[in-house]
Design an enzyme around this catalytic site. Structure first.
Site, PDB file in Angstrom:
ATOM      1  CB  THR B  58     -13.796  19.110   2.618  1.00 50.42           C
ATOM      2  OG1 THR B  58     -14.988  19.754   2.141  1.00 50.42           O
ATOM      3  CG2 THR B  58     -14.139  17.720   3.130  1.00 50.42           C
ATOM      4  CD  GLU B  59     -15.605  24.604   3.796  1.00 56.14           C
ATOM      5  OE1 GLU B  59     -14.490  24.069   3.520  1.00 56.14           O
ATOM      6  OE2 GLU B  59     -16.058  25.578   3.176  1.00 56.14           O
ATOM      7  CG  ASN B  60     -18.328  18.667   3.617  1.00 51.98           C
ATOM      8  OD1 ASN B  60     -17.219  19.103   3.299  1.00 51.98           O
ATOM      9  ND2 ASN B  60     -18.880  17.650   3.007  1.00 51.98           N
TER      10      ASN B  60
END
Lengths: 231, 230
Positions: B58-60
């Protein structure tokens, strides 16, 4: 040497009008809500604010925008179901928007902290977000020149600091904290816990104290639960 | 290469969202590092069984993302890119945003699955803006994912509500990335986009669902080849 501030107001201190402010956080994790409230109370205006979003609901950054203290937003995703204060200011032409792909935003901050004068990225090549920017084809692939994005001040949140300013974050609350801490001339951190020098294993430090100027302890619900968990 | 790439199939009914998610999941190689876009693509996670060893990014700032968190499992410091509370799996790791997008841009993710407004026959993707003048633009990580993942799978309906095709000769919406899409999974069939050495793209219908090849040719404004068995 870092300064330990008594409260958020003292930690944020005087922020000059027209400053570029880097605000940490992605969603609620990592949002330095109390520091943003102190920035609001400080009265600083004509700010350029860097955050992934442009404020949510009626808190923090959204209130800064509501009070028309933000002249320009640099972010990747301003529009959300609860970004009504930004939406209103934008539609009224009362806030400037610089839209940056999320990874370019993070890398521009990293570049600023790392002394990089710009970088060629494939992200955005051939899109409207690359219009007017220098491009180059390297090994058959198109790249866009992106500029570093330094800040006058960074307001970020971490779980724990030691008195040398070394920081440890928690889970996805880390997000922009480390790159913003390095990218700003002055970095202010709110933490749930402050420990003496030596209280954080050097192998576990995520942001070294060299990137930190001021720390203030503000216990939050998520931090309290986390500290209980590891106690 | 999965078996389905070479032996095409045809079924009488178009695929529902869940069946499409299952199909995509079955095409993701065991052990892959995968990013699932916000919205429909997240359904793919429901069909990735643990024994497949697929690791979700997940890019966060996380690898090893688990299922959505409910009740007591909700942790306010643990969300996905859609800002929904999630869980962590054994072996998970956290990292800052620049590292997360370096992972993406650096070509370390095997697959990303994204929704789309349009995909062109050349593999251009349009999924971030309709270009409407009154709309407030927002891009998030879409352009980074399009540019970075080794394979970009698109999950979408083949036709818009007004019946117009979303697989098009050229995107009319603002593009997210050029020549980035490698497969298009739709309710009416799966298209493979194979890039030739000269940069041109060979568009191949791998399987069709609830539609004949003849009707597809009539309704799509793009020429395509048909895999054997379809």
């Amino acid at each position: 040497m870092i300064t330990i501030a008594e409260d958020a107001a003292e930690a944020v201190g005087q922020v000059l009008d027209g400053s570029t402010v880097l605000l940490g956080g992605f969603g609620n994790p990592g949002q330095p809500m109390e520091l943003i409230d102190a920035l609001l109370d400080s009265g600083a205006r004509d700010l350029t604010v860097v955050n992934n979003n442009a404020g949510q609901a009626d808190a923090g950054l959204a209130l800064l925008i509501k009070e028309r203290r933000v002249a320009k937003m640099i972010c990747s995703f301003p529009r959300q179901s609860d970004s009504w204060h930004f939406d209103e200011a934008y539609r009224a032409g009362e806030i400037e928007l610089e839209l940056v792909p999320q990874g370019n935003l993070a890398e521009r901050l990293r570049a600023a902290g790392a002394g990089i004068g710009g970088f060629f990225t494939p992200t955005g090549y051939g899109t409207v977000l690359a219009e007017g920017k220098e491009t180059r084809v390297i090994d058959g692939r198109g790249y866009v020149l992106e500029q570093p994005l330094p800040g006058d001040i960074a307001l970020i949140k971490a779980l724990r600091a030691d008195e040398a300013g070394n920081l440890v974050y928690r889970k996805t609350a880390r997000n922009f904290g480390p790159v913003m801490a390095a990218a700003a001339a002055r970095t202010v951190v709110q933490v749930d816990e402050l420990v003496p020098v030596g209280g954080i294993d050097p192998e576990h430090v995520i942001t070294p104290g060299i990137h930190v100027n001021t720390v203030t302890v503000i216990p939050t619900a998520s931090g309290e639960a986390a500290l209980k968990e590891i106690a | 290469m999965t078996a389905q790439q070479t032996t095409g199939t045809q079924s009488s009914a178009r695929l529902g969202r869940d069946d499409l998610a299952r199909l995509i999941a079955s095409d993701i190689a065991p052990g892959s590092y995968v990013n699932l876009g916000i919205g429909q693509p997240t359904l793919v996670a429901d069909h990735l069984t643990p024994e497949r060893g697929v690791v979700l990014h997940t890019e966060n700032g996380m690898l090893g993302m688990g299922a959505q968190a409910h009740g007591e499992d909700v942790d306010h410091d643990l969300i996905n890119a859609g800002k929904i509370p999630v869980t962590e799996l054994p072996g998970a790791s956290y990292f800052h945003h620049a590292d997360s997008f370096a992972m993406m841009r650096g070509g370390h993710l095997d697959v990303c699955v994204l929704g789309a407004f349009q995909v062109s026959a050349a593999g251009d993707l349009a999924n971030w803006s309709t270009g409407a003048p009154e709309a407030i633009p927002a891009v998030g990580g879409a352009m980074d994912l399009a540019a970075g993942a080794k394979q970009v799978f698109v999950m979408m309906t083949l036709f818009a509500k007004d019946g117009s095709p979303k697989l098009v000769p050229e995107c009319t919406y603002p593009v997210t990335g050029l020549g980035c899409v490698t497969r298009v999974y739709t309710d009416h069939g799966v298209f493979l986009l194979d890039r030739r050495a000269d940069g041109s793209v060979r568009l191949v219908l791998r399987e069709a669902h609830g539609i004949t090849v003849e009707e597809l040719r009539r309704r799509l404004g793009v020429p395509f080849e048909v895999a054997s068995g379809v």
